[in-house]
Design a protein around this motif. Structure first.
Motif, PDB file in Angstrom:
ATOM      1  N   VAL A  28       0.839  -1.198   0.000  1.00 15.06           N
ATOM      2  CA  VAL A  28       0.000   0.000   0.000  1.00 15.06           C
ATOM      3  C   VAL A  28       0.875   1.251   0.000  1.00 15.06           C
ATOM      4  CG1 VAL A  28      -1.733   1.321   1.268  1.00 15.06           C
ATOM      5  CG2 VAL A  28      -1.905  -1.170   1.135  1.00 15.06           C
ATOM      6  N   ILE A  29       1.892   1.267   0.871  1.00 11.02           N
ATOM      7  CA  ILE A  29       2.786   2.425   0.916  1.00 11.02           C
ATOM      8  C   ILE A  29       3.664   2.454  -0.325  1.00 11.02           C
ATOM      9  CG2 ILE A  29       4.588   3.598   2.237  1.00 11.02           C
ATOM     10  CD1 ILE A  29       3.432   2.451   4.754  1.00 11.02           C
ATOM     11  N   ALA A  30       4.047   1.283  -0.830  1.00 11.57           N
ATOM     12  CA  ALA A  30       4.824   1.238  -2.075  1.00 11.57           C
ATOM     13  C   ALA A  30       4.034   1.869  -3.221  1.00 11.57           C
ATOM     14  CB  ALA A  30       5.197  -0.203  -2.415  1.00 11.57           C
ATOM     15  N   LEU A  31       2.723   1.633  -3.247  1.00  6.87           N
ATOM     16  CA  LEU A  31       1.887   2.248  -4.271  1.00  6.87           C
ATOM     17  C   LEU A  31       1.872   3.765  -4.102  1.00  6.87           C
ATOM     18  CD1 LEU A  31      -0.078   1.954  -6.633  1.00  6.87           C
ATOM     19  CD2 LEU A  31      -1.928   1.664  -4.966  1.00  6.87           C
ATOM     20  N   GLY A  64       4.064  20.145   4.172  1.00  4.75           N
ATOM     21  CA  GLY A  64       3.674  18.757   3.966  1.00  4.75           C
ATOM     22  C   GLY A  64       4.081  17.846   5.101  1.00  4.75           C
ATOM     23  N   PHE A  65       5.300  18.026   5.613  1.00  3.49           N
ATOM     24  CA  PHE A  65       5.756  17.150   6.688  1.00  3.49           C
ATOM     25  C   PHE A  65       5.086  17.484   8.019  1.00  3.49           C
ATOM     26  CE2 PHE A  65       9.466  14.304   5.684  1.00  3.49           C
ATOM     27  CZ  PHE A  65       9.113  14.171   4.351  1.00  3.49           C
ATOM     28  N   ALA A  66       4.668  18.730   8.165  1.00  7.90           N
ATOM     29  CA  ALA A  66       3.913  19.087   9.370  1.00  7.90           C
ATOM     30  C   ALA A  66       2.571  18.365   9.406  1.00  7.90           C
ATOM     31  CB  ALA A  66       3.711  20.597   9.433  1.00  7.90           C
ATOM     32  N   VAL A  67       2.023  18.047   8.244  1.00  8.27           N
ATOM     33  CA  VAL A  67       0.742  17.345   8.176  1.00  8.27           C
ATOM     34  C   VAL A  67       0.821  16.007   8.895  1.00  8.27           C
ATOM     35  CG1 VAL A  67      -0.883  16.191   6.624  1.00  8.27           C
ATOM     36  CG2 VAL A  67      -0.059  18.483   6.072  1.00  8.27           C
ATOM     37  N   VAL A  68       1.902  15.233   8.661  1.00  9.55           N
ATOM     38  CA  VAL A  68       2.033  13.925   9.300  1.00  9.55           C
ATOM     39  C   VAL A  68       2.171  14.060  10.812  1.00  9.55           C
ATOM     40  CG1 VAL A  68       3.452  11.850   9.478  1.00  9.55           C
ATOM     41  CG2 VAL A  68       3.013  12.868   7.252  1.00  9.55           C
ATOM     42  N   PRO A  76      -3.610   8.796   4.836  1.00 10.25           N
ATOM     43  CA  PRO A  76      -3.810   9.988   3.989  1.00 10.25           C
ATOM     44  C   PRO A  76      -2.821  11.111   4.323  1.00 10.25           C
ATOM     45  CG  PRO A  76      -5.918   9.163   4.763  1.00 10.25           C
ATOM     46  CD  PRO A  76      -4.865   8.400   5.511  1.00 10.25           C
ATOM     47  N   GLY A  77      -2.493  11.263   5.612  1.00 11.40           N
ATOM     48  CA  GLY A  77      -1.521  12.277   5.988  1.00 11.40           C
ATOM     49  C   GLY A  77      -0.152  11.988   5.400  1.00 11.40           C
ATOM     50  N   LEU A  78       0.250  10.710   5.452  1.00  5.03           N
ATOM     51  CA  LEU A  78       1.529  10.319   4.853  1.00  5.03           C
ATOM     52  C   LEU A  78       1.500  10.540   3.351  1.00  5.03           C
ATOM     53  CD1 LEU A  78       4.333   9.024   5.124  1.00  5.03           C
ATOM     54  CD2 LEU A  78       3.228   6.786   4.853  1.00  5.03           C
ATOM     55  N   PHE A  79       0.388  10.213   2.718  1.00 12.76           N
ATOM     56  CA  PHE A  79       0.255  10.407   1.274  1.00 12.76           C
ATOM     57  C   PHE A  79       0.439  11.884   0.917  1.00 12.76           C
ATOM     58  CE2 PHE A  79      -2.368  11.360  -2.450  1.00 12.76           C
ATOM     59  CZ  PHE A  79      -1.847  10.470  -3.380  1.00 12.76           C
ATOM     60  N   ILE A  80      -0.202  12.763   1.673  1.00  7.59           N
ATOM     61  CA  ILE A  80      -0.075  14.202   1.423  1.00  7.59           C
ATOM     62  C   ILE A  80       1.377  14.641   1.568  1.00  7.59           C
ATOM     63  CG2 ILE A  80      -0.659  16.492   2.327  1.00  7.59           C
ATOM     64  CD1 ILE A  80      -3.425  15.314   3.071  1.00  7.59           C
ATOM     65  N   ALA A  81       2.047  14.163   2.624  1.00  2.00           N
ATOM     66  CA  ALA A  81       3.438  14.543   2.859  1.00  2.00           C
ATOM     67  C   ALA A  81       4.343  14.084   1.723  1.00  2.00           C
ATOM     68  CB  ALA A  81       3.927  13.962   4.183  1.00  2.00           C
ATOM     69  N   LEU A  82       4.138  12.853   1.264  1.00  5.78           N
ATOM     70  CA  LEU A  82       4.981  12.325   0.187  1.00  5.78           C
ATOM     71  C   LEU A  82       4.766  13.086  -1.117  1.00  5.78           C
ATOM     72  CD1 LEU A  82       4.769   8.466   0.795  1.00  5.78           C
ATOM     73  CD2 LEU A  82       6.586  10.048   1.448  1.00  5.78           C
TER      74      LEU A  82
END
Length: 386
Positions: free
Chosen positions: A47-50, A88-92, A99-105
């Motif tokens: 999932v994270i790889a995607l 972006g990193f503040a979001v996580v 979803p927070g990690l997705f936004i940061a990436l």
């Protein structure tokens, strides 16, 4: 060049290196700690790889984002990029979810496009081509510094606090980097850039066959690297049962390899030629790809194999950057953003293929990576002109 000017360039290079070390740590930390993040979020690694693959494909927007350096100026582009990264990193840190990690990436990918293209275009403007390989190689030390310094710190934060801690730390460091950039980088009117619109910049780029070949080479080289990089953390955990902290420390070996590759570019690329350096890197990287599964029978052998793999890759890819800066001077920012789009597309391909191939063993990943290298070498040989 007068002493004041030399001091100014030196300060700018140091600042660029610091800022890009922060960006690259944020960009790269997901690879060795992919299993840690998946456990914290209670999702499968795939999932994270995607998500990483989606981030990579966002790099195709480099032509739009990176051209901002030609249209709005190098300094503003750098500042916008660092601001996006910190946000972006503040979001996580505030919203520790998938979803927070997705936004940061995604935001970190956009920030890297903006800052990298602007930095390379700035150095292309202010450093003579005969010395540009050295100048760019110094700023590229930030890539290896992320693994030598940044990734072990990320492992420390995760081990002693939790997986959100490094995101907050990097967000704060991004703000500091933006302040430094504001202080040391002069504002230059966009009237000084020959191509001041996206349309004219793209026209200049697309009419240059060597530039298009260079973008393709970057894509293939990056695809091969990502095919292995996306699975090496899982491979190391499965094969040798090492801990998260040990995995962070093992990543230092990769950082040292990349440091060696960047150092070799600084020493050799301006002397033997940038094109020759890319070719040598590609040849050695293809050999390292095929040797890695055999060396990886033991932990020591695996570390040696990874060292050779990343040393040769870094030598090839860093050599390609100064080569590309001089191909289309009228659209330098757009040309570099196109190269970074190629890198991103390659990472997208590798991130998609790598996990599936890993089901057949590491040799499958390494064989495909070697095939990408050989194809890139043929493009360099027959279509690239320095």
């Amino acid at each position: 060049m007068n002493p004041t000017r030399q001091t100014s360039i030196a300060a700018q290079i140091v600042t660029f290196s610091f800022g890009r070390t922060i960006l690259n740590t944020g960009f790269r930390m997901v690879y060795p700690f992919l299993p840690s993040f998946s456990r914290a979020l209670n999702v499968d690694i795939s999932v994270i790889a995607l998500t990483i693959s989606v981030r990579a494909w966002l790099g195709l927007a480099s032509l739009l984002l990176g051209s901002l350096a030609d249209i709005r100026g190098r300094k503003l582009t750098m500042l916008v990029g660092m601001g996006i990264f910190s946000s972006g990193f503040a979001v996580v840190a505030l919203w520790p979810t998938l979803p927070g990690l997705f936004i940061a990436l995604i935001l970190s990918a956009g920030s890297k496009i903006l800052v990298d293209s602007a930095v390379q275009a700035f150095l292309g403007d202010h450093v003579d081509y005969s010395r540009r390989g050295t100048a760019i190689a110094i700023t590229e030390l930030s890539w290896s510094a992320a693994y030598i310094l940044g990734i072990p710190l990320v492992g420390f934060f995760i081990s002693n606090w939790d997986w959100r801690a490094p995101f907050l730390w990097l967000s704060c460091m991004g703000i500091i980097a933006a302040i430094l950039i504001y202080q040391v980088v002069p504002h230059v009117s966009t009237e000084n850039y020959p191509s001041s619109s996206l349309k004219s910049s793209l026209r200049d780029l697309l009419s240059h066959p060597s530039a298009l070949a260079g973008v393709s080479i970057g894509m293939l080289l990056s695809a091969g690297n990502e095919t292995v990089t996306i699975v090496y953390g899982a491979w190391m955990e499965q094969a040798f049962l090492i801990s998260v902290a040990a995995l962070g420390a093992a990543s230092t070996i990769i950082g040292l390899a990349e440091l060696g590759g960047e150092g070799l570019v600084a020493l050799l690329a301006d002397r033997i030629g940038k094109k020759s350096s890319v070719g040598i890197g590609l040849a050695f990287n293809s050999a390292a790809c095929l040797a890695l599964p055999q060396l990886g029978q033991t932990l020591t052998g695996a570390l040696i194999g990874l060292f050779l793999f990343y040393l040769s890759f870094e030598f090839a890819i860093v050599s390609s950057i100064p080569l590309m800066t001089e191909l289309v001077p009228k659209a330098r920012g757009t040309t570099m953003s196109a190269l970074f789009a190629g890198f991103a597309a390659g990472r997208g391909v590798g991130a998609l293929l790598g996990p599936s191939l890993f089901g057949y063993g590491l040799m499958a990943n390494c064989s495909l990576a070697a095939a990408f290298d050989i194809t890139a070498f043929l493009l360099l040989l027959f279509f690239m002109r320095e």
